[in-house]
Design a protein around this motif. Structure first.
Motif, mmCIF file in Angstrom:
data_model
loop_
_atom_site.group_PDB
_atom_site.id
_atom_site.type_symbol
_atom_site.label_atom_id
_atom_site.label_comp_id
_atom_site.label_asym_id
_atom_site.label_seq_id
_atom_site.Cartn_x
_atom_site.Cartn_y
_atom_site.Cartn_z
ATOM 1 N N LEU A 198 0.837 -1.201 0.000
ATOM 2 C CA LEU A 198 0.000 0.000 0.000
ATOM 3 C C LEU A 198 0.875 1.255 0.000
ATOM 4 N N ALA A 199 1.937 1.252 0.777
ATOM 5 C CA ALA A 199 2.866 2.386 0.766
ATOM 6 C C ALA A 199 3.501 2.550 -0.613
ATOM 7 N N ALA A 200 3.831 1.428 -1.263
ATOM 8 C CA ALA A 200 4.439 1.469 -2.597
ATOM 9 C C ALA A 200 3.505 2.107 -3.615
ATOM 10 N N CYS A 201 2.217 1.888 -3.479
ATOM 11 C CA CYS A 201 1.258 2.550 -4.385
ATOM 12 C C CYS A 201 1.447 4.067 -4.345
ATOM 13 N N HIS A 202 1.578 4.603 -3.159
ATOM 14 C CA HIS A 202 1.728 6.053 -2.994
ATOM 15 C C HIS A 202 3.095 6.532 -3.461
ATOM 16 N N ARG A 203 4.147 5.841 -3.034
ATOM 17 C CA ARG A 203 5.500 6.258 -3.425
ATOM 18 C C ARG A 203 5.702 6.154 -4.935
ATOM 19 N N ASN A 204 5.247 5.060 -5.536
ATOM 20 C CA ASN A 204 5.425 4.894 -6.980
ATOM 21 C C ASN A 204 4.569 5.874 -7.776
ATOM 22 N N SER A 205 3.391 6.199 -7.275
ATOM 23 C CA SER A 205 2.570 7.221 -7.932
ATOM 24 C C SER A 205 3.268 8.577 -7.886
ATOM 25 N N LEU A 206 3.863 8.906 -6.749
ATOM 26 C CA LEU A 206 4.616 10.166 -6.635
ATOM 27 C C LEU A 206 5.811 10.179 -7.585
ATOM 28 N N LYS A 207 6.492 9.058 -7.702
ATOM 29 C CA LYS A 207 7.647 8.990 -8.599
ATOM 30 C C LYS A 207 7.223 9.202 -10.046
ATOM 31 N N VAL A 208 6.174 8.517 -10.470
ATOM 32 C CA VAL A 208 5.680 8.686 -11.837
ATOM 33 C C VAL A 208 5.261 10.138 -12.061
ATOM 34 N N ALA A 209 4.545 10.718 -11.109
ATOM 35 C CA ALA A 209 4.114 12.114 -11.228
ATOM 36 C C ALA A 209 5.321 13.043 -11.340
ATOM 37 N N GLY A 210 6.319 12.829 -10.503
ATOM 38 C CA GLY A 210 7.527 13.652 -10.557
ATOM 39 C C GLY A 210 8.252 13.520 -11.879
ATOM 40 N N ASP A 211 8.332 12.295 -12.392
ATOM 41 C CA ASP A 211 8.984 12.070 -13.687
ATOM 42 C C ASP A 211 8.253 12.781 -14.819
ATOM 43 N N LEU A 212 6.956 12.968 -14.670
ATOM 44 C CA LEU A 212 6.156 13.682 -15.672
ATOM 45 C C LEU A 212 6.314 15.201 -15.560
ATOM 46 N N GLY A 213 6.851 15.669 -14.448
ATOM 47 C CA GLY A 213 6.971 17.098 -14.208
ATOM 48 C C GLY A 213 5.775 17.683 -13.477
ATOM 49 N N ALA A 214 4.942 16.829 -12.905
ATOM 50 C CA ALA A 214 3.762 17.288 -12.173
ATOM 51 C C ALA A 214 4.172 18.000 -10.891
ATOM 52 N N ARG A 215 3.349 18.950 -10.472
ATOM 53 C CA ARG A 215 3.579 19.669 -9.224
ATOM 54 C C ARG A 215 2.476 19.417 -8.206
ATOM 55 N N SER A 216 1.341 18.851 -8.670
ATOM 56 C CA SER A 216 0.222 18.590 -7.760
ATOM 57 C C SER A 216 -0.400 17.240 -8.088
ATOM 58 N N ILE A 217 -0.887 16.571 -7.040
ATOM 59 C CA ILE A 217 -1.432 15.220 -7.194
ATOM 60 C C ILE A 217 -2.596 15.036 -6.234
ATOM 61 N N ALA A 218 -3.606 14.295 -6.678
ATOM 62 C CA ALA A 218 -4.754 13.967 -5.832
ATOM 63 C C ALA A 218 -4.862 12.456 -5.715
ATOM 64 N N PHE A 219 -4.892 11.979 -4.479
ATOM 65 C CA PHE A 219 -5.016 10.553 -4.186
ATOM 66 C C PHE A 219 -6.398 10.241 -3.622
ATOM 67 N N PRO A 220 -6.970 9.095 -3.995
ATOM 68 C CA PRO A 220 -8.122 8.587 -3.260
ATOM 69 C C PRO A 220 -7.618 7.789 -2.059
ATOM 70 N N ALA A 221 -8.525 7.226 -1.296
ATOM 71 C CA ALA A 221 -8.153 6.343 -0.188
ATOM 72 C C ALA A 221 -7.954 4.940 -0.775
ATOM 73 N N ILE A 222 -6.762 4.707 -1.291
ATOM 74 C CA ILE A 222 -6.450 3.472 -2.025
ATOM 75 C C ILE A 222 -6.696 2.240 -1.152
ATOM 76 N N SER A 223 -7.359 1.257 -1.732
ATOM 77 C CA SER A 223 -7.637 -0.065 -1.151
ATOM 78 C C SER A 223 -8.720 -0.080 -0.082
ATOM 79 N N THR A 224 -9.347 1.058 0.215
ATOM 80 C CA THR A 224 -10.326 1.079 1.312
ATOM 81 C C THR A 224 -11.748 0.747 0.873
ATOM 82 N N GLY A 225 -11.965 0.562 -0.408
ATOM 83 C CA GLY A 225 -13.291 0.201 -0.896
ATOM 84 C C GLY A 225 -13.451 -1.302 -0.949
ATOM 85 N N ILE A 226 -13.588 -1.806 -2.150
ATOM 86 C CA ILE A 226 -13.820 -3.241 -2.354
ATOM 87 C C ILE A 226 -12.656 -4.099 -1.849
#
Length: 165
Positions: A97-125
């Motif tokens: 679960l931590a890797a989901c967040h860290r890897n999403s941040l890495k991909v976003a950073g590699d794209l040059g993004a400055r802002s990101i919105a996360f849902p509550a990953i894995s808390t649904g189904i």
């Protein structure tokens, strides 16, 4: 260090560089956040996901990994898809679960993004307890090198859990 904020609302309405999709491994849409992002983002997202499946991600996206596509009709530049772990009473999957967040941040950073919105990953189904998910998510993003990390929580219980972390 990023500003971290929490909002109660709809992730598909966020005006950020990256919206994170709590995807399933097929990358071809589903229910919950995944379905909402695909519906609101339009066919461009599904087409991009199909291209990924035709190439390097032929077997799907593994749990904890992240990959970017267009955001289609969303108010964002990109969607970063990540597959969260299913909760287990017998196996500690917190690192995934931590890797989901860290890897999403890495991909976003590699794209040059400055802002990101996360849902509550894995808390649904996937049934991850919200308080635990909130703690893991917060710890995973606290050293983010973006300007803004926003957690967009769909209901009051999730919002309360994340704001108490």
């Amino acid at each position: 260090m990023a500003t971290i904020e929490y909002v109660l609302g709809d992730i598909t309405e966020q005006e950020v560089d990256v919206i994170v999709n709590a995807a399933n491994s097929s990358l071809l849409g589903g229910g919950g956040v995944d379905g909402a992002i695909h519906r609101k983002g339009g066919p461009e997202i599904l087409a991009a996901c199909r291209e990924l499946r035709a190439g390097h991600y032929g077997g799907g996206l593994k749990t904890g990994q992240a990959v970017a596509t267009t955001a289609g009709r969303l108010n964002a530049r990109w969607v970063v898809h990540t597959v969260g772990p299913v909760w287990s009473d017998t196996e500690d999957r917190s690192e995934l679960l931590a890797a989901c967040h860290r890897n999403s941040l890495k991909v976003a950073g590699d794209l040059g993004a400055r802002s990101i919105a996360f849902p509550a990953i894995s808390t649904g189904i996937y049934r991850w307890p919200v308080r635990s998910a909130a703690r893991i998510a917060r710890e995973a993003v606290e050293d983010a090198e973006l300007d803004l990390v926003r957690f967009v929580l769909f209901d009051q219980a999730a919002y309360d859990a994340f704001t108490r972390v």
